[in-house]
Write a protein that holds these residues in place. Structure first.
Motif, PDB file in Angstrom:
ATOM      1  N   GLY A  11       0.952  -1.279   0.046  1.00  0.00           N
ATOM      2  CA  GLY A  11       0.025   0.110  -0.032  1.00  0.00           C
ATOM      3  C   GLY A  11       0.752   1.160   0.045  1.00  0.00           C
ATOM      4  O   GLY A  11       2.135   1.375   0.394  1.00  0.00           O
ATOM      5  N   TYR A  12       0.169   2.237  -0.456  1.00  0.00           N
ATOM      6  CA  TYR A  12       1.114   3.628  -0.456  1.00  0.00           C
ATOM      7  C   TYR A  12       0.142   4.910   0.177  1.00  0.00           C
ATOM      8  O   TYR A  12      -1.274   4.554   0.122  1.00  0.00           O
ATOM      9  N   ARG A  13       0.666   5.784   0.601  1.00  0.00           N
ATOM     10  CA  ARG A  13      -0.279   6.989   1.067  1.00  0.00           C
ATOM     11  C   ARG A  13      -0.208   7.824   0.338  1.00  0.00           C
ATOM     12  O   ARG A  13       0.510   8.524  -0.495  1.00  0.00           O
ATOM     13  N   ASP A  14      -1.383   8.407  -0.103  1.00  0.00           N
ATOM     14  CA  ASP A  14      -1.948   9.411  -0.967  1.00  0.00           C
ATOM     15  C   ASP A  14      -1.596  10.585  -0.366  1.00  0.00           C
ATOM     16  O   ASP A  14      -2.253  10.983   0.847  1.00  0.00           O
ATOM     17  N   LYS A  15      -0.888  11.456  -0.933  1.00  0.00           N
ATOM     18  CA  LYS A  15      -0.397  12.784  -0.272  1.00  0.00           C
ATOM     19  C   LYS A  15      -1.735  13.907  -0.326  1.00  0.00           C
ATOM     20  O   LYS A  15      -1.260  14.895   0.679  1.00  0.00           O
ATOM     21  N   GLU A  16      -2.438  13.638  -1.150  1.00  0.00           N
ATOM     22  CA  GLU A  16      -3.639  14.614  -0.975  1.00  0.00           C
ATOM     23  C   GLU A  16      -4.564  14.324   0.083  1.00  0.00           C
ATOM     24  O   GLU A  16      -4.798  15.321   0.676  1.00  0.00           O
ATOM     25  N   THR A  17      -4.831  13.045   0.359  1.00  0.00           N
ATOM     26  CA  THR A  17      -5.820  12.927   1.242  1.00  0.00           C
ATOM     27  C   THR A  17      -5.197  12.296   2.597  1.00  0.00           C
ATOM     28  O   THR A  17      -5.937  11.909   3.566  1.00  0.00           O
ATOM     29  N   MET A  18      -3.930  11.786   2.404  1.00  0.00           N
ATOM     30  CA  MET A  18      -3.159  11.063   3.391  1.00  0.00           C
ATOM     31  C   MET A  18      -3.778   9.899   3.908  1.00  0.00           C
ATOM     32  O   MET A  18      -3.548   9.128   4.974  1.00  0.00           O
ATOM     33  N   LYS A  19      -4.622   9.179   3.067  1.00  0.00           N
ATOM     34  CA  LYS A  19      -5.099   7.745   3.153  1.00  0.00           C
ATOM     35  C   LYS A  19      -4.073   6.767   2.536  1.00  0.00           C
ATOM     36  O   LYS A  19      -3.445   6.980   1.614  1.00  0.00           O
ATOM     37  N   VAL A  20      -3.825   5.521   3.302  1.00  0.00           N
ATOM     38  CA  VAL A  20      -3.125   4.522   2.613  1.00  0.00           C
ATOM     39  C   VAL A  20      -3.917   3.884   1.898  1.00  0.00           C
ATOM     40  O   VAL A  20      -5.231   3.271   1.935  1.00  0.00           O
ATOM     41  N   ILE A  21      -3.686   3.930   0.474  1.00  0.00           N
ATOM     42  CA  ILE A  21      -4.263   3.031  -0.617  1.00  0.00           C
ATOM     43  C   ILE A  21      -3.784   1.770  -0.847  1.00  0.00           C
ATOM     44  O   ILE A  21      -2.726   1.436  -1.001  1.00  0.00           O
ATOM     45  N   ARG A  22      -4.652   0.787  -0.674  1.00  0.00           N
ATOM     46  CA  ARG A  22      -4.266  -0.529  -1.167  1.00  0.00           C
ATOM     47  C   ARG A  22      -5.281  -1.148  -2.147  1.00  0.00           C
ATOM     48  O   ARG A  22      -4.831  -2.301  -2.905  1.00  0.00           O
ATOM     49  N   HIS A  23      -6.383  -0.757  -2.592  1.00  0.00           N
ATOM     50  CA  HIS A  23      -7.149  -1.017  -3.526  1.00  0.00           C
ATOM     51  C   HIS A  23      -7.613   0.180  -4.377  1.00  0.00           C
ATOM     52  O   HIS A  23      -8.046   1.133  -4.093  1.00  0.00           O
ATOM     53  N   GLU A  24      -7.710   0.105  -5.876  1.00  0.00           N
ATOM     54  CA  GLU A  24      -8.323   1.058  -6.618  1.00  0.00           C
ATOM     55  C   GLU A  24      -9.153   0.513  -7.665  1.00  0.00           C
ATOM     56  O   GLU A  24      -8.603  -0.264  -8.523  1.00  0.00           O
ATOM     57  N   SER A  25     -10.384   1.050  -7.968  1.00  0.00           N
ATOM     58  CA  SER A  25     -11.154   0.560  -8.975  1.00  0.00           C
ATOM     59  C   SER A  25     -10.752   1.360 -10.184  1.00  0.00           C
ATOM     60  O   SER A  25     -11.055   2.381  -9.870  1.00  0.00           O
ATOM     61  N   LEU A  26     -10.721   0.918 -11.153  1.00  0.00           N
ATOM     62  CA  LEU A  26     -10.243   1.498 -12.489  1.00  0.00           C
ATOM     63  C   LEU A  26     -11.409   1.998 -13.318  1.00  0.00           C
ATOM     64  O   LEU A  26     -11.362   2.796 -14.098  1.00  0.00           O
ATOM     65  N   GLY A  27     -12.629   1.513 -12.906  1.00  0.00           N
ATOM     66  CA  GLY A  27     -13.971   1.882 -13.593  1.00  0.00           C
ATOM     67  C   GLY A  27     -14.124   1.259 -14.966  1.00  0.00           C
ATOM     68  O   GLY A  27     -14.861   2.041 -15.632  1.00  0.00           O
ATOM     69  N   ILE A  28     -13.362   0.326 -15.014  1.00  0.00           N
ATOM     70  CA  ILE A  28     -13.244  -0.332 -16.551  1.00  0.00           C
ATOM     71  C   ILE A  28     -14.008  -1.888 -16.130  1.00  0.00           C
ATOM     72  O   ILE A  28     -13.943  -2.772 -15.394  1.00  0.00           O
ATOM     73  N   TYR A  29     -15.049  -2.018 -17.106  1.00  0.00           N
ATOM     74  CA  TYR A  29     -15.756  -3.337 -17.295  1.00  0.00           C
ATOM     75  C   TYR A  29     -15.325  -4.027 -18.332  1.00  0.00           C
ATOM     76  O   TYR A  29     -15.475  -3.589 -19.346  1.00  0.00           O
ATOM     77  N   ILE A  30     -15.522  -5.642 -18.103  1.00  0.00           N
ATOM     78  CA  ILE A  30     -15.416  -6.427 -19.261  1.00  0.00           C
ATOM     79  C   ILE A  30     -16.637  -7.443 -19.102  1.00  0.00           C
ATOM     80  O   ILE A  30     -17.198  -7.669 -18.032  1.00  0.00           O
ATOM     81  N   TYR A  31     -16.987  -8.345 -20.140  1.00  0.00           N
ATOM     82  CA  TYR A  31     -18.008  -9.321 -20.258  1.00  0.00           C
ATOM     83  C   TYR A  31     -17.510 -10.335 -19.566  1.00  0.00           C
ATOM     84  O   TYR A  31     -16.172 -10.651 -19.925  1.00  0.00           O
ATOM     85  N   ALA A  32     -18.025 -10.888 -18.422  1.00  0.00           N
ATOM     86  CA  ALA A  32     -17.565 -12.149 -17.789  1.00  0.00           C
ATOM     87  C   ALA A  32     -17.395 -13.218 -18.936  1.00  0.00           C
ATOM     88  O   ALA A  32     -16.748 -14.083 -18.652  1.00  0.00           O
ATOM     89  N   ASN A  33     -18.590 -13.449 -19.586  1.00  0.00           N
ATOM     90  CA  ASN A  33     -18.494 -14.518 -20.553  1.00  0.00           C
ATOM     91  C   ASN A  33     -18.910 -14.145 -21.925  1.00  0.00           C
ATOM     92  O   ASN A  33     -19.899 -13.937 -22.276  1.00  0.00           O
ATOM     93  N   PRO A  34     -17.734 -13.686 -22.666  1.00  0.00           N
ATOM     94  CA  PRO A  34     -18.235 -13.070 -23.943  1.00  0.00           C
ATOM     95  C   PRO A  34     -18.745 -14.077 -25.034  1.00  0.00           C
ATOM     96  O   PRO A  34     -18.501 -15.076 -24.996  1.00  0.00           O
TER      97      PRO A  34
END
Length: 354
Positions: A11-34
């Motif tokens: 994890g790393y600390r976001d200097k803007e919010t000072m929160k430790v970031i461990r997970h980030e959603s990219l907001g990208i979705y794909i078909y589970a079973n194309p």
């Protein structure tokens, strides 16, 4: 549908919010079973984009950790970052931000912040129009805005937002001496005797003359801020709005009577007072008192300093009451009374004194 997430370990600390970031959603979705070629192609394109973002994030983390400059910061929106900082600072920061935004026509990246751009902004300030009124800003206002902007540049460099300490290469804007008005004792008497269409404005103005409080502190003053003074009587004990500094101001019995002090009262002392009243309503009241000077609400603070000095109060005491960090600031507030000048002129003579 499935979505892409980035996992950071440890994890790393976001200097803007000072929160430790461990997970980030990219907001990208794909078909589970194309189910067809189109959906397969869609998944491939989105997966490539997710991978590109992962690489970019990884590079940013490495740059941060090992002190490499992140080139993506250069492309970031400087004005957006600046705007977010405003809530941490006083109104002058907002004015500087608005002037800079006007100067760059609402668009600027960190990459553009260099010596040349900053010097052009300096030139802009020296001839800039006022934001809310007609006319141009004074040289002293331009100097103050420029100083605030340079201070912001220092913060940006310290926080690694810009590569060069641009501030080291910028010249300050020299201020100029101007006539700053204050009320004489007689004028203060006249003001106290003259009715005002906004009675609370009159009370606040006279209280400022007697305590040196700024309009920002007058507006935020609460009855709970008036407490017992260690040397007897009452005092105002506040954190000033401008400098966020502790200030303790003894209050005379007359000043307490002026505001109708009662230990049982709660809330704002000058409830209902509007800052806008310090313009037309206050100027009308001052003119009706027969005072022709260009008096602003800040003139009351200068009146306090001037009259205290004329009454013989030690300048260090005045400095303490007004919460000035430097005595030089206090000296700028004090206008030497003409009578004192006259007495001083008599102290040098060519005639022997018996």
């Amino acid at each position: 549908m499935m979505s892409f997430y980035l996992d950071y370990y440890p994890g790393y600390r976001d200097k803007e919010t000072m929160k430790v970031i461990r997970h980030e959603s990219l907001g990208i979705y794909i078909y589970a079973n194309p189910r067809n070629k189109r959906e397969q192609n869609f998944n491939e394109v989105m997966t490539e984009k997710a991978e590109a973002i992962r690489c970019r994030r990884f590079e940013s983390v490495v740059n941060e950790r090992y002190d490499f400059f992140d080139k993506y910061k250069l492309k970031a929106d400087f004005l957006e970052y600046y705007r977010k900082q405003l809530r941490k600072h006083d109104q002058k920061w907002e004015f500087v931000y608005l002037h800079f935004s006007n100067f760059v026509h609402g668009k600027c990246t960190f990459e553009e912040i260099d010596i040349d751009l900053c010097n052009k902004f300096r030139e802009y300030l020296l001839s800039a129009k006022k934001l809310r009124r007609n006319g141009r800003i004074t040289r002293n206002s331009a100097s103050g805005y420029w100083s605030t902007f340079r201070g912001f540049l220092k913060i940006l460099y310290r926080n690694g937002m810009i590569k060069t300490n641009v501030n080291d290469f910028l010249e300050k804007i020299e201020t100029e001496d101007v006539m700053k008005e204050a009320l004489s004792v007689e004028e203060l008497y006249k003001l106290a005797e003259t009715p005002c269409k906004k009675p609370i404005l009159k009370t606040a103005s006279l209280f400022s003359c007697m305590t040196s409080l700024r309009i920002s502190d007058i507006l935020s003053l609460c009855w709970e801020d008036i407490v017992d003074y260690s040397a007897g009587g009452k005092c105002v004990h506040i954190i000033t709005q401008k400098n966020k500094a502790e200030d303790i101001i003894p209050i005379s019995e007359e000043a307490l009577g002026l505001i109708g002090y009662n230990s049982e009262k709660k809330g704002f002392v000058f409830k209902g007072l509007m800052r806008s009243w310090t313009q037309i309503p206050m100027k009308e009241w001052i003119r009706s008192a027969g005072i022709t000077k260009n008096i602003t609400f800040h003139s009351y603070r200068r009146t306090f300093a001037t009259l205290q000095a004329a009454a013989g109060t030690d300048i260090r005491t005045i400095q303490s009451i007004m919460a000035h960090k430097s005595i030089t600031t206090t000296q700028r507030y004090i206008k030497v009374v003409d009578a004192n000048k006259r007495e001083a002129s008599k102290k040098i003579t060519l005639t022997r004194q018996d």
